[in-house]
Scaffold this active site. Sequence first.
Site: not given
Length: 1214
Positions: A430, A432, A760, A910
């Site tokens: 990954d 982040t 969110f 992302d």
Amino acid sequence: MDSSLYRWTQVAKKTSSQCLSESTPLLSSKKQKPTYNLNKQRVVFANNEKWEWDCKKSSRFYKGNKIRTTKYTLLSFLPKNLLEQFYRSANIYFVFLAVLNWIPLIEVFHKEITMVPLVIVLVVIALKDGIEDYKRYCFDRQINFTKTNIYSKHHKDFVEKCWKDVRVGDFIKLLGNEIIPADILLLYSSDQNGICHIETANLDGETNLKQRQVVKGFCNQGLQFDPESFRNTIVCEKPNNNLNKFKGYMEWDNGQKTGFGSESLLLRGCTVRNTEEAVGIVVYAGHETKAMLNNSGPRYKRSKIERQMNMNIFFCVGLLFVMCLIGALAHGIWSSRFVFVHPLFDVPTADGSYISPSLAGFYMFLTMIILLQILIPISLYVSIELVKLGQIYFIHNDLDLYDEEVDLSVQCRALNITEDLGQIQYIFSDKTGTLTENKMVFRRCTIIGNEYSHQENAKRLETYKEEESDDEDTGKLRNITLLNLDAGKESTVKHKGTRALRRCQSARPNIQGHYRKKSEGRFDISQVAFSSPIEKDVTPDHMLLAKVREASVKIGGLTQYKPQSNIKAQVASSPYIDFFLALAICNTVVVSTATEPRQRVIVPPLLKPSGTSLEKLQHLLQRIKLLTLSQSSSSSPASSDPGTPTSSKNNKVSPVPSSDKDNVSSSSSGETECQANGKEDPLVKRTSADNCLEEMIATVSSFHIEDDFCYEAESPDEAALVHAARAYSFTLMSRTPAQVTVRLPEGTLLTFELLYTLGFDSVRKRMSVVVRHPITREIIVYTKGADSVIMDLLDDPAKANISEEKKLRKTQARTQKHLDWYARDGLRTLCIAKKVLSEDDFEKWSNFREEAEAAIENREELLMETAQHLETNLSLLGATGIEDRLQDGVPDTIAALREAGINIWVLTGDKQETAINIAYSCQLLDQTDTVFTINTESKETCESILDCTLEDVKKVFPQKTRKGILKKHKTDISNELEYACPAVGLVIDGRTLNVVFQGGLELKFLELAKHCRSVLCCRATPLQKSMVVKLVRDKLNVMTLSIGDGANDVSMIQAADVGIGISGQEGMQAVMSSDFAISRFKHLKKLLLVHGHWCYKRLANMVIYFFYKNVAYVNLLFWYQFFCGFSGSAMIDYWQLIFFNLFFTSVPPLVFGILDKDISAETLMSLPHLYKSGQKSKSYKMSTFWIAMLDAFYQSIVCFFIPYFVSMRSVLNE
């Protein structure tokens, strides 16, 4: 199927003809009997007098709160443990041999002697399992006997009982800092707004607070909750392990239904914070709670060596069969020679006859199996387990893998795949939180088309990087004070008692330390998530700060001295104010103070009295206006910071934001070059203006109070934006479910009425708050989210007049250009927008929203629809660029792993530009690499691009064209050839991955990816991540490793051969699903290159040695049979023969299996290519096994026949 289904059905049948009282509404005859689908629902009745009968019946159908994580009981231990041990075929084999030895005709050893090795092995393993299970029992007992307050019908009050006594339907009273004993539906909170804060660190490792809301209909929180007044029936979903999903409804006496969701559920294992008292009803207990359903414990896998070893054991069995067959045939032939005269040792049967040669050969076959049984090493499995435990012990205690900053060392959760660490060929990572720190630092922003580069903030970050290597003691950073805005000096943030930062202060909060303190109710402010100094302290941009303060002071004056209509006009024309207000309030941040951490601030503190009048502030503002206008009339184009694109036109700085017609002035540099106007010295003019600005700031500073707020956010992005707003003196002072208060730069407190918060989610990729502005009384929607989403939701500029249309299009175009810059710089981007609602529109939408919230069926879909309906026709305010800093040591680690022959792929959600920039930063991609990017949603286009790209790549790598995708490389490419060929990188997005998997293009994709130096999969969903890992693992038949830190990485971690979780700031789901857990990506270097190499080499050599020594020893007995008529006699003492494996030769393999170091750690770290021997399984493969077998045969011949021939004609032979 829920166990209650059948029983409720039977109850309904038995009582269908009876007239039931009103106290049983589920089976009531007064109205039509409610029907529930017990396959999909759970019905909960309260444990009070009204529902006593129903509660007793239902409580028998649901599990209690007593937990048992042990595998055995006193009665089941022996049979269950033996059954588990006999799953191993080797143990069954030795039981078979022991039984054979009890047959008199084929008995070789004493019956009892044969049983001893097997019994010892079984007892040792049973003792180990028993000790481990007893530890689990002690832990379970400690949990089960923890005290909590349960409502008692007899005492009419809450009484203290043990957790194990909690049942579904019980009312539980929770106090501050108490751990929640079961999954509880919140009905009452001492908070006047019905809010209960919980900390989920025990569940997912996240130390930030989360809000839970009392179920609608129980809003009268001023009175104490009376359990006897609860007359509702609760219907919810069946138990499941989804921590973030829960839905159900509450049925009232009048038939009305009220829906509720996960926002009202308190999960077992969480801790109550910021709440004096809370009351709820238990809906799930014990092993049916979400926490227990997620507690799968350590994972057990079969390593690659173990799979190969099992195959080799079958070969040994085959070899044993051949040797026994030879002995049986030879014995039969030898026996056939004695037709008339039998040897003395050939004892006849009772009737005087002798056994036929064929039957004697069969008996000898069985006898030889017993004699040569040690060819199969009985202690091999036990030795492997002990060796792996020793290896794990040394890995866990390696100080180089210990992170002092978070007090964590490497965790080994899978106990039997340590050697797989030395054979990894593909790493899937990954981005982040794995390659980066997941510390979001506010870096740049753009407002209505004006880009502010925050160069001073960039310099601050560089200073942090330099000071992170210092080991000097430092003081604690305090609250930000006012800025020194001298244009000739660097603009920096001043702190009280600021000294050089130490490395540990710029790291994650001390999560481990928090675990030790949470049960005692103590808390350290340094443990607040996303609140390290580097995240909190933001240095504002010089010119942006001036604009913001100028606009805020003007609004402060308008609130008291201007008419209401003028106020609305001025506020509406101040996008700077709106931008920072959105940063401050468009979130779910919990506010607390440093003096009372985790005590939520609900009332903003009073301002200190100030002797400064507002007229003085306005007078200073007028002076600044005049000086600024004078400068702007004769100013030259503004100079910009290096690397920040600016416009050569329209670069005049407007003193009043409302008069800035285009709002596209280039003010990012924060410096203006002034030229002389007449005879006046420009330096004097600029100094005068700056002095006025400093005087104004010093004046308004008297309104400020000395505060040190703690902001506890659910994500690092939220915290970064709130800290950025605070750096510009838009301080979030307090937050309640009904209102949020922000302090403006000049000290004015604005309290917004908080109407709705739309959180969110990964589908909308945005969040919104609906507030009523305290000055204009307008209803405003502030929205922030991903630029790919927000830009599509903006209002159409064509609807405005010509001048406004031109302005809007220009703002959007410039903002998009700035977003592209941020992405190229590797920054995470968020767009900020607003929308003003009319009263009628808001009322219509509010009714729609309330209907969706109260809905029982399709509740989530309706809530999503209402959110999407609101978040349209937005007005763009600006965008932010947040830097997610690269972790220390990531480039070196990636370079070393690549040199070790490991292919590294990055799978991230992302955006593409950000991922590519990070890839260059961490040396995953090089500037000289040829990077192919594939973005398409068409199968035909995707297939065509793959074919063309593959042809181009094959031209670069002609030596690889003849190698199929599923074939293994037979020859190694020399390092010189690898470096001579240019490297290739591949970038592919989530949409294209969908086309690849759904269109059957997996093999072409793999063929292309196999030639690439690095592969980046951007905008990938968790499911796509796991699919990519499985595709590479299965099709290429390679050893894979996945590493991640978030819940979205769990599926990827579980799909790989080895899963590694990083205990970062996104919780502990990744760690709980992993085989190994580390705190930093850089630790992967030593874990693989050193410990992986050692573990593989040690275990491979140990297994080979076991086979070698056993075959060599058994062959001594086999050669002896040629000299004793294949009679099954042994030349070695029975005890020595039996205990050869168990005692006499067990210690040496254990010692070098745990401690052997063929190469030093320093050499392995400096020469990563030595790792390739494990990738190619050079130490343990089929050829190695057969060479060891041949060597064992040779050694046995030497050891037997040389002494034989030497002594044959000697005195010993006589």
